[in-house]
Scaffold this active site. Structure first.
Site, PDB file in Angstrom:
ATOM      1  N   ASP A 335      -0.059   2.784  -5.887  1.00  0.00           N
ATOM      2  CA  ASP A 335      -0.903   1.888  -6.185  1.00  0.00           C
ATOM      3  C   ASP A 335      -0.256   0.380  -5.963  1.00  0.00           C
ATOM      4  O   ASP A 335       1.013   0.183  -6.070  1.00  0.00           O
ATOM      5  CB  ASP A 335      -1.143   1.760  -7.838  1.00  0.00           C
ATOM      6  CG  ASP A 335      -2.409   0.743  -8.063  1.00  0.00           C
ATOM      7  OD1 ASP A 335      -3.405   0.976  -7.877  1.00  0.00           O
ATOM      8  OD2 ASP A 335      -2.011  -0.112  -8.854  1.00  0.00           O
ATOM      9  N   GLU A 366      -1.606   1.536  -1.161  1.00  0.00           N
ATOM     10  CA  GLU A 366      -2.483   0.569  -0.737  1.00  0.00           C
ATOM     11  C   GLU A 366      -1.488  -0.588  -0.179  1.00  0.00           C
ATOM     12  O   GLU A 366      -0.620  -0.982  -0.861  1.00  0.00           O
ATOM     13  CB  GLU A 366      -2.864  -0.178  -2.166  1.00  0.00           C
ATOM     14  CG  GLU A 366      -4.051   0.813  -2.800  1.00  0.00           C
ATOM     15  CD  GLU A 366      -4.665   0.216  -3.809  1.00  0.00           C
ATOM     16  OE1 GLU A 366      -5.941   0.191  -4.106  1.00  0.00           O
ATOM     17  OE2 GLU A 366      -3.767  -0.205  -5.032  1.00  0.00           O
TER      18      GLU A 366
END
Ligand code: CA
Length: 660
Positions: A335, A366
């Site tokens: 994340d 990400e």
């Protein structure tokens, strides 16, 4: 207490760097039949007391033991006794204050993670765990993003009442719609769908759901409390620390047995609260600090984990290794990876490669942050613009592909290629080739080229933003919306990157247009298995695409030379088409060449074909034509808003060569 800036200055001194960085791998509690050791890293503490409890959430300590100070900021207490099931925390004296903290290195904990627990991990292994193995590496990474609770919460799933929303639901292999015994849900449904990886949304202990509260409480879980402990609200008993561990292992074992590899979504970029066990035991060491002395907030969650600092990077690396060793996790989705540093990501890659074989564990994240972060020294953030610095086998979510295909995720009304927007042909081809992630709309200021398709995760839906179905509202009819959905699926499933989608995309999952449901009711977030049945035609379309993809080694090629497979490329007037060399050494496929056409126009197009004869594998309505392919020659008509996939057998190619 010292200020954040003063702490930061202290940690930056040479003396600190020399004296207090600890390189052992034994922090936390280690418990075996021979004995139990407790090691805490707290370089600035004046004294540390270990408190032992019978319960994870009630009663006073039955013993308070002063810990011995060792070198490198480590405090220790050992005993020749197996303290399995004993809960503990620490009382620290630091800077004239008294602080209670649980163990940031805990492997087990009690209710809501408030106290840590000593655990003999061998006693948490389900039967057959030593033999548990991931299925063989699949030909293609087809990742299904799933939330533990969403998976089995709805009554339509037919799961046993007591397992709804729990890890245990994954051990039920034969669930059916309202237990009708006919229509598969759950694991059997996923097997029929054909995905190869299940990605679990955060499943370590997080803070936003009361483990003793209303069973309907829901959160995505991007708010870590204990990084190395499973979340308790998914266990059938959140009070006894060993139960969540055993049940999470049972879930992973069941997924492996059912033929899936398991990816864990990890959120090492921040913690639930700045007042964490890290902060209480080593104030401000684990967090970034701005020039103004305030906590850096690149995560938009109140704090940023300082991955570039030695003990933080070490923590993250060891945590990843722990999840692979102890829980047999097959990959990680980071994340806000853009808040971590490139060097750490590459180090994690190297460590996993050495231990498990090159590329065996999948790694991606990400490549962005929510906001600016105060990364220190010369560390380089793992942002999209630094893609070339990342290992070939560290992947990124490609938002350019996502937005080019379906339109912006942020500007909801903005259209994409499938919804008829012109000028995106180049972006669509680049998406297919998964080698360049140029910004859309002709902006070329950042043009990081991927080293290979192994660096690109191709997707059009994830837990963030609107579901694909909700995004496609700007259509004239339900029929057209469905057609666009099919085209979208066929388009991204013929891109060379790793394929990823949000659970339920294949049955037109809706969240009623909400673009951020992290704390919305479970009734909005749960998978609706009845809808999976209602939309079975669309599910079948996805099944066909996935089945086809697995037979196309040319599209599955993740190597540096994968883009050399493309030829005869057309990119204009709403049409993108290309021929693809589908031959790969050591892998059999019926088709030597592929011809793929994306028609985003609102009318049928006649497209000339190279060579003589082609087999029709997928069209606007059916993605399973490849099971008994019809033949076409010379030219083919492509329906409005559709993808056509054609394959050429050896004979077809010979004829073509004769005709040239
Ligand atoms: Ca929790």
């Amino acid at each position: 207490m010292r200020t954040a800036a003063e702490w930061k200055a202290y940690y930056s001194t040479e003396e600190f760097q020399k004296k207090f960085l600890y390189d052992g791998r034994d922090l936390g509690a280690t418990c075996t039949e021979e004995g139990t050791s407790f090691l805490l890293w707290s370089p600035a503490a004046d004294s540390v007391t270990l408190n032992l409890y019978r319960s994870g959430d009630e009663g006073e300590a039955f013993e308070r033991i002063p810990m011995r100070q060792r070198q490198q900021g480590v405090w220790e207490w050992c005993v020749e006794e197996e303290l399995h099931g004993i809960y503990y925390d620490f009382t620290l004296k630091m800077d004239g204050e008294t602080i209670r903290s649980a163990d940031p290195y805990a492997k087990a904990c009690g209710l809501n993670g408030r106290r840590s627990m000593a655990v003999n991990l061998r006693k948490t292994d389900p039967e057959g765990w030593a033999q548990d193995q991931a299925p063989e590496k699949p030909r293609e990474n087809i990742i299904y993003e799933l939330h533990v609770k969403e998976f089995s919460w709805d009554a339509s799933g037919g799961f046993p009442e007591k397992y709804r929303g729990k890890y245990k639901a994954f051990t039920c292999q034969d669930t059916t719609l309202y237990q009708d015994g006919i229509h598969p849900t759950g694991i059997r449904y996923l097997q029929e769908l054909g995905v190869t990886y299940v990605q679990l949304m955060p499943s370590y202990d997080y803070g936003s759901v009361n483990e003793d509260g209303d069973p309907e409480e829901f959160n995505w879980g991007y708010d870590p409390v204990n990084y190395n402990v499973p979340e308790g609200s998914y266990a059938t008993d959140s009070r006894h620390g060993e139960v969540r561990i055993r049940e999470m292992k049972e879930m992973i074992q069941a997924l492996h047995q059912a033929g899936f590899r398991v990816i864990m979504d990890v959120v090492y970029n921040h913690t639930y609260s700045l007042d964490s066990w890290f902060q209480r035991t080593a104030p401000w060491y684990f967090y970034r600090v701005n020039q103004d002395g305030k906590a850096s907030n690149g995560s938009a969650c109140g704090n940023d984990f300082a991955s570039e600092r030695a003990m933080c990077g070490k923590y993250i690396l060891e945590s990843v290794l722990y999840w692979t060793e102890e829980y047999h996790i097959d990959g990680f989705r980071f994340d806000l990876m853009g808040l971590l540093d490139v060097e750490l990501m590459n180090q994690i890659r190297r460590s996993l490669d050495i231990k498990y074989g090159k590329g065996e564990k999948i790694l991606f994240g990400e490549p962005w942050a929510a906001q600016e972060t105060a990364m220190e020294s010369r560390a380089v953030p793992a942002l999209k613009k630094n893609l070339s610095l990342l290992d070939k086998n560290v992947g990124i979510f490609c938002d350019n592909t996502r937005d080019a295909i379906k339109g912006s995720s942020v500007h909801i009304e903005e259209r994409g290629f499938v919804s008829g927007r012109s000028g995106l042909e180049e972006d669509i081809f680049e998406s297919a080739a998964a080698w360049c992630v140029r910004s859309t709309k002709g902006q070329t200021q950042e043009m990081p080229e991927a080293k290979a398709p192994s660096q690109i995760v191709t997707y059009v839906s994830s837990h963030d933003n609107q579901t694909l179905w909700d995004k496609l509202t700007d259509t004239v009819s339900l029929q057209e919306r469905m057609r666009i959905n099919r085209m979208t699926a066929a388009l991204y499933m013929t891109c060379q990157g790793t394929l990823f989608f949000l659970s339920g995309e294949e049955f037109a999952r809706t969240k009623n247009g909400h673009d951020n449901t992290y704390n919305a009711p479970i009734s909005l977030n749960r998978l609706d298995w009845e809808q999976a049945y209602r939309e079975r035609e669309l599910v079948k379309f996805y099944q066909g695409l996935i089945g086809l993809r697995k037979q196309l080694p040319g599209l599955c090629d993740k190597s540096e030379s994968a883009n050399r497979r493309f030829s005869r490329i057309t990119k204009k007037n709403g049409i993108v088409s290309y021929m693809l060399d589908n031959e790969k050494k050591g892998e059999n496929s019926r088709w030597k060449n592929l011809f793929v056409i994306y028609n985003s126009k609102r009318r049928t197009e006649q497209i000339p074909l190279p060579g003589v004869e082609w087999e029709l594998l997928c069209d606007a309505k059916r993605s399973d034509l490849w099971k008994a392919p019809a033949r076409v020659a010379k030219r083919v008509s492509v329906e409005p808003i559709s993808v056509l996939v054609l394959g050429q057998t050896e004979n077809g190619q010979e004829e073509r060569e004769q005709n040239l």
